[in-house]
Design an enzyme around this catalytic site. Structure first.
Site, mmCIF file in Angstrom:
data_model
loop_
_atom_site.group_PDB
_atom_site.id
_atom_site.type_symbol
_atom_site.label_atom_id
_atom_site.label_comp_id
_atom_site.label_asym_id
_atom_site.label_seq_id
_atom_site.Cartn_x
_atom_site.Cartn_y
_atom_site.Cartn_z
ATOM 1 N N ASP A 127 73.005 82.918 27.397
ATOM 2 C CA ASP A 127 72.806 83.561 28.702
ATOM 3 C C ASP A 127 74.171 83.751 29.348
ATOM 4 O O ASP A 127 75.206 83.432 28.742
ATOM 5 C CB ASP A 127 71.857 82.731 29.589
ATOM 6 C CG ASP A 127 70.992 83.629 30.468
ATOM 7 O OD1 ASP A 127 71.565 84.404 31.251
ATOM 8 O OD2 ASP A 127 69.755 83.581 30.352
ATOM 9 N N HIS A 198 72.139 89.475 30.519
ATOM 10 C CA HIS A 198 72.291 88.014 30.366
ATOM 11 C C HIS A 198 73.339 87.663 29.321
ATOM 12 O O HIS A 198 73.145 86.761 28.510
ATOM 13 C CB HIS A 198 70.938 87.383 30.001
ATOM 14 C CG HIS A 198 69.979 87.341 31.156
ATOM 15 N ND1 HIS A 198 70.051 86.409 32.167
ATOM 16 C CD2 HIS A 198 68.929 88.140 31.481
ATOM 17 C CE1 HIS A 198 69.091 86.622 33.060
ATOM 18 N NE2 HIS A 198 68.395 87.672 32.666
ATOM 19 N N ASP A 264 65.544 91.305 28.822
ATOM 20 C CA ASP A 264 65.140 91.246 30.228
ATOM 21 C C ASP A 264 66.310 91.528 31.155
ATOM 22 O O ASP A 264 67.467 91.344 30.801
ATOM 23 C CB ASP A 264 64.587 89.851 30.550
ATOM 24 C CG ASP A 264 65.583 88.746 30.215
ATOM 25 O OD1 ASP A 264 66.185 88.813 29.126
ATOM 26 O OD2 ASP A 264 65.775 87.834 31.039
ATOM 27 N N GLU A 265 65.967 91.932 32.343
ATOM 28 C CA GLU A 265 66.883 91.967 33.487
ATOM 29 C C GLU A 265 68.268 92.507 33.129
ATOM 30 O O GLU A 265 69.262 91.813 33.271
ATOM 31 C CB GLU A 265 67.004 90.556 34.076
ATOM 32 C CG GLU A 265 65.678 90.055 34.623
ATOM 33 C CD GLU A 265 65.762 88.642 35.211
ATOM 34 O OE1 GLU A 265 65.023 88.381 36.174
ATOM 35 O OE2 GLU A 265 66.531 87.812 34.705
ATOM 36 N N TRP A 340 56.050 88.336 30.898
ATOM 37 C CA TRP A 340 56.515 87.346 31.884
ATOM 38 C C TRP A 340 56.391 87.825 33.322
ATOM 39 O O TRP A 340 56.204 87.022 34.226
ATOM 40 C CB TRP A 340 57.954 86.915 31.571
ATOM 41 C CG TRP A 340 59.044 87.890 31.929
ATOM 42 C CD1 TRP A 340 59.466 88.944 31.182
ATOM 43 C CD2 TRP A 340 59.875 87.871 33.091
ATOM 44 N NE1 TRP A 340 60.497 89.597 31.810
ATOM 45 C CE2 TRP A 340 60.776 88.953 32.990
ATOM 46 C CE3 TRP A 340 59.949 87.037 34.228
ATOM 47 C CZ2 TRP A 340 61.728 89.241 33.968
ATOM 48 C CZ3 TRP A 340 60.901 87.322 35.198
ATOM 49 C CH2 TRP A 340 61.778 88.408 35.061
ATOM 50 N N TYR A 365 55.528 79.325 34.761
ATOM 51 C CA TYR A 365 56.966 79.039 34.819
ATOM 52 C C TYR A 365 57.116 77.647 35.438
ATOM 53 O O TYR A 365 56.931 77.470 36.636
ATOM 54 C CB TYR A 365 57.699 80.112 35.633
ATOM 55 C CG TYR A 365 58.197 81.247 34.770
ATOM 56 C CD1 TYR A 365 57.475 81.640 33.655
ATOM 57 C CD2 TYR A 365 59.396 81.898 35.032
ATOM 58 C CE1 TYR A 365 57.926 82.665 32.837
ATOM 59 C CE2 TYR A 365 59.856 82.928 34.217
ATOM 60 C CZ TYR A 365 59.110 83.311 33.117
ATOM 61 O OH TYR A 365 59.556 84.314 32.316
ATOM 62 N N ASP A 367 59.630 75.868 35.943
ATOM 63 C CA ASP A 367 60.747 75.608 36.864
ATOM 64 C C ASP A 367 60.280 75.770 38.312
ATOM 65 O O ASP A 367 60.904 75.260 39.238
ATOM 66 C CB ASP A 367 61.956 76.517 36.578
ATOM 67 C CG ASP A 367 61.617 77.999 36.502
ATOM 68 O OD1 ASP A 367 60.482 78.344 36.098
ATOM 69 O OD2 ASP A 367 62.488 78.835 36.848
ATOM 70 N N TRP A 415 62.876 77.133 32.554
ATOM 71 C CA TRP A 415 64.222 77.644 32.868
ATOM 72 C C TRP A 415 64.964 76.558 33.623
ATOM 73 O O TRP A 415 64.367 75.852 34.447
ATOM 74 C CB TRP A 415 64.108 78.924 33.698
ATOM 75 C CG TRP A 415 63.356 80.003 32.982
ATOM 76 C CD1 TRP A 415 62.064 80.375 33.176
ATOM 77 C CD2 TRP A 415 63.850 80.831 31.923
ATOM 78 N NE1 TRP A 415 61.724 81.381 32.320
ATOM 79 C CE2 TRP A 415 62.801 81.694 31.532
ATOM 80 C CE3 TRP A 415 65.080 80.945 31.260
ATOM 81 C CZ2 TRP A 415 62.937 82.640 30.520
ATOM 82 C CZ3 TRP A 415 65.210 81.893 30.250
ATOM 83 C CH2 TRP A 415 64.150 82.726 29.892
ATOM 84 N N THR A 416 66.272 76.456 33.383
ATOM 85 C CA THR A 416 66.929 75.227 33.842
ATOM 86 C C THR A 416 68.043 75.435 34.875
ATOM 87 O O THR A 416 68.912 74.586 35.009
ATOM 88 C CB THR A 416 67.495 74.449 32.637
ATOM 89 O OG1 THR A 416 68.423 75.299 31.953
ATOM 90 C CG2 THR A 416 66.410 73.995 31.704
ATOM 91 N N GLU A 417 67.992 76.548 35.615
ATOM 92 C CA GLU A 417 69.022 76.706 36.653
ATOM 93 C C GLU A 417 69.078 75.489 37.577
ATOM 94 O O GLU A 417 70.173 75.047 37.945
ATOM 95 C CB GLU A 417 68.744 77.952 37.505
ATOM 96 C CG GLU A 417 68.938 79.278 36.792
ATOM 97 C CD GLU A 417 67.640 79.838 36.235
ATOM 98 O OE1 GLU A 417 66.749 79.041 35.869
ATOM 99 O OE2 GLU A 417 67.518 81.071 36.164
HETATM 100 C C1 TNX Z 1 63.544 85.154 35.201
HETATM 101 S S1 TNX Z 1 61.967 85.142 32.453
HETATM 102 C C2 TNX Z 1 64.294 85.169 34.029
HETATM 103 C C3 TNX Z 1 65.161 84.017 33.723
HETATM 104 C C4 TNX Z 1 65.236 83.053 34.863
HETATM 105 C C5 TNX Z 1 63.857 82.823 35.439
HETATM 106 C C6 TNX Z 1 63.821 81.795 36.545
HETATM 107 C C7 TNX Z 1 63.079 86.111 32.223
HETATM 108 C C8 TNX Z 1 62.865 86.974 31.118
HETATM 109 N N1 TNX Z 1 64.148 86.130 33.054
HETATM 110 O O1 TNX Z 1 66.444 84.474 33.347
HETATM 111 O O2 TNX Z 1 65.782 81.858 34.389
HETATM 112 O O3 TNX Z 1 63.348 84.045 35.934
HETATM 113 O O4 TNX Z 1 62.502 81.485 36.911
#
Ligand code: TNX
Length: 500
Positions: A127, A198, A264-265, A340, A365, A367, A415-417
């Site tokens: 990441d 990421h 993702d993202e 997700w 999730y 977290d 997820w471990t932020e």
């Molecule tokens: C979204 S799930 C993300 C993660 C984050 C998470 C925190 C996903 C595909 N992307 O990068 O850690 O939310 O809840």
């Protein structure tokens, strides 16, 4: 195989393929009859799951790593248990990128998953905040990409920093050991190498991977805070060749049929500004940056399929224009979607004929906070209580039976932020992972009809098992004083969108 002690009877372990004729390879039967116990499974995996059932019958002490009484007499009433899982994919994601979990912790998690009859460990290995896998051809990924100078403490809006450097990575032997340990427990380790977003840790190690015509990527370091990062991979031949090298080593290490490539993202700002990205779009006949993203994903989908593996990606892999004729732009039939952002991605993928793993962030999730109120440590996301998770239904309503068959199962994601060590991961995971395990194993009634009171009663015994296993779970009454994080900002509940 028979483990026999002439004074006390014995345990007979057998593989009986016919047990799985209808119920699959993990079906098992446990028979306790006087001094004799028979654990039969449709396959070795079935025998292993049956052994976990037997361990549950023995009581909490059987979950310790060594006996605590020298001469323990186990007494069980005669019983026959026949069981089989509802879903073939019963997973948990561990994000070892945001906070590294040393190898011993991962092996311990495999034991915890096995005790809960979960069978997939999705390892989120890369990441923005860290690269955790040794890659021989690209040594800087771990020399540089595995370390960051400091870390944001709490939610990204928090003013606090943990000024200690953070990092770590798994050597290839560590991974071989993890994969073998998982295999002994009939758990598949699915690796994730997240592209094209990421990726700042990789770009910090190899600046040529970034959009060098938009920003000076040599100034980037491994990211020290959380959120969605604008610094994404450049859609160049250099990047494709680089990640083919990485994935070649990944395939050597991980026998899993599924390889997760993230997807993702990925913010499109740098691609919009990049002449090189625009040239690529023109050369490939792509209408916009969304199609450029699906071009990127398609490349690795085909690359993996040509090597006999299946791509898994977050539900963004469904986006990106009409190249493939509609929703799913030219993915191979084996490509599989981790749904997700709610259930919609899973529904769309199943309707388009793709397999699906349900892991909606609103529901599983882990977290996210497990109670309202200020006592929860660094609370983020929606409130998902133990009862909420127990009422999670993996198959979205509205699917036809054939579409519903596309749902391979579900996954709870850690997820471990805001979970900086094993105790924090334990706290977020348990007891909710026990409820999740039941929802993916058992054919429970519709969510509203589930008997949570009965589950809670059974949890009394299960907390004793978790104690024996040494799990730092959240007690039913709330966090213990040392499990709190007073003063570390989470995310206020106000303004959280409703759960749909
Ligand atoms: C979204 S799930 C993300 C993660 C984050 C998470 C925190 C996903 C595909 N992307 O990068 O850690 O939310 O809840």
């Amino acid at each position: 195989m028979c483990i026999r002690d002439s004074a006390n009877g014995g345990v007979l372990l057998r593989v009986l393929p016919e047990l799985g004729a209808e119920d699959g390879p993990e079906a098992h039967r446990v028979v306790v009859d006087g001094h004799l116990v028979e654990i039969a499974g449709a396959s070795e995996a079935g025998v292993f799951r049956g052994a976990q059932t037997f361990r549950q019958m023995l009581g909490p002490e059987a979950f310790r790593r060594a006996p605590v009484s020298a001469k323990r007499a186990w007494e069980l009433p005669p019983v026959v248990v026949e069981d089989a899982p509802r879903f073939a994919w019963r997973g948990a994601l561990l994000d070892v990128a945001r906070h590294f979990m040393p190898k011993g912790g991962v092996l311990r998690y495999l034991d915890l998953l096995a005790a809960h009859k979960l069978n997939v460990l999705h390892l989120h290995l890369t990441d923005d905040q860290g690269w955790r896998l040794q890659v021989d051809r690209c040594p800087r990924l771990t020399e540089v990409g595995a370390w960051r100078a400091r870390s944001k403490l709490g939610h990204r809006a928090s003013p606090l920093w943990d000024e200690r450097p953070h990092g770590g990575y798994y050597t290839k032997d560590d991974i071989r050991e993890i994969v073998a340990y998982a295999a002994e427990r009939h758990i598949t380790v699915v690796p994730e190498i997240d592209v094209p977003g990421h990726s700042q840790a990789a770009i910090a190690a190899y600046p040529e991977l970034g959009n060098t015509d938009v920003i000076d990527t040599t100034t980037l370091s491994v990211w020290d805070t959380w959120g969605i990062n604008p610094n994404v991979l450049a859609p160049t031949d250099t990047t494709l060749a680089f990640y083919e090298n990485v994935l070649t080593e990944v395939l050597d290490l991980f026998p899993s049929p599924f390889v997760h490539i993230g997807g993702d993202e990925c913010p499109k700002g740098q691609w919009k500004a990049s002449p090189a990205a625009r040239a690529r779009m023109a050369a490939e006949g792509l209408a916009d940056e969304e199609e450029l993203q699906s071009w990127f994903i398609r490349h690795f989908d085909r690359w993996l399929a040509a090597r006999g593996r299946r791509l898994v990606g977050w539900d963004e892999i469904l986006e990106g224009g009409t190249l493939g004729g509609g929703l799913t732009p030219g993915l191979t039939p084996g490509a599989t979607v981790s749904s997700w952002r709610g259930r919609a991605g899973g529904i769309a993928a199943a309707r388009a004929g793709h397999d699906v793993i349900m892991c909606p962030e609103q529901e599983v999730y882990l977290d996210h906070r497990q109670a309202p109120g200020d006592d929860e440590p660094v609370p983020i996301g929606w409130v998902r209580t133990l009862e909420d998770v127990y009422r999670f239904e993996p198959v979205p309503s509205g699917l036809s039976p054939a579409e519903a068959d596309r749902v391979l199962g579900a996954q709870a994601n850690l997820w471990t932020e805001v979970m900086e060590n094993q105790q924090r991961v334990d706290y977020q995971a348990f007891p909710r992972l026990a409820a999740f395990a039941e929802t993916v194993w058992s054919p429970l009634p519709a969510p509203a009809e589930r008997d949570f009171a009965s589950f809670e009663r059974r949890m009394t015994t299960h907390y004793a098992r978790l104690d024996a296993l040494g799990v730092d779970y959240r007690p039913p009454g709330g966090p213990r004083p040392w499990q709190r994080r007073p003063g570390v900002l989470g995310r206020p509940l106000e303004g959280a969108p409703p759960i749909v």
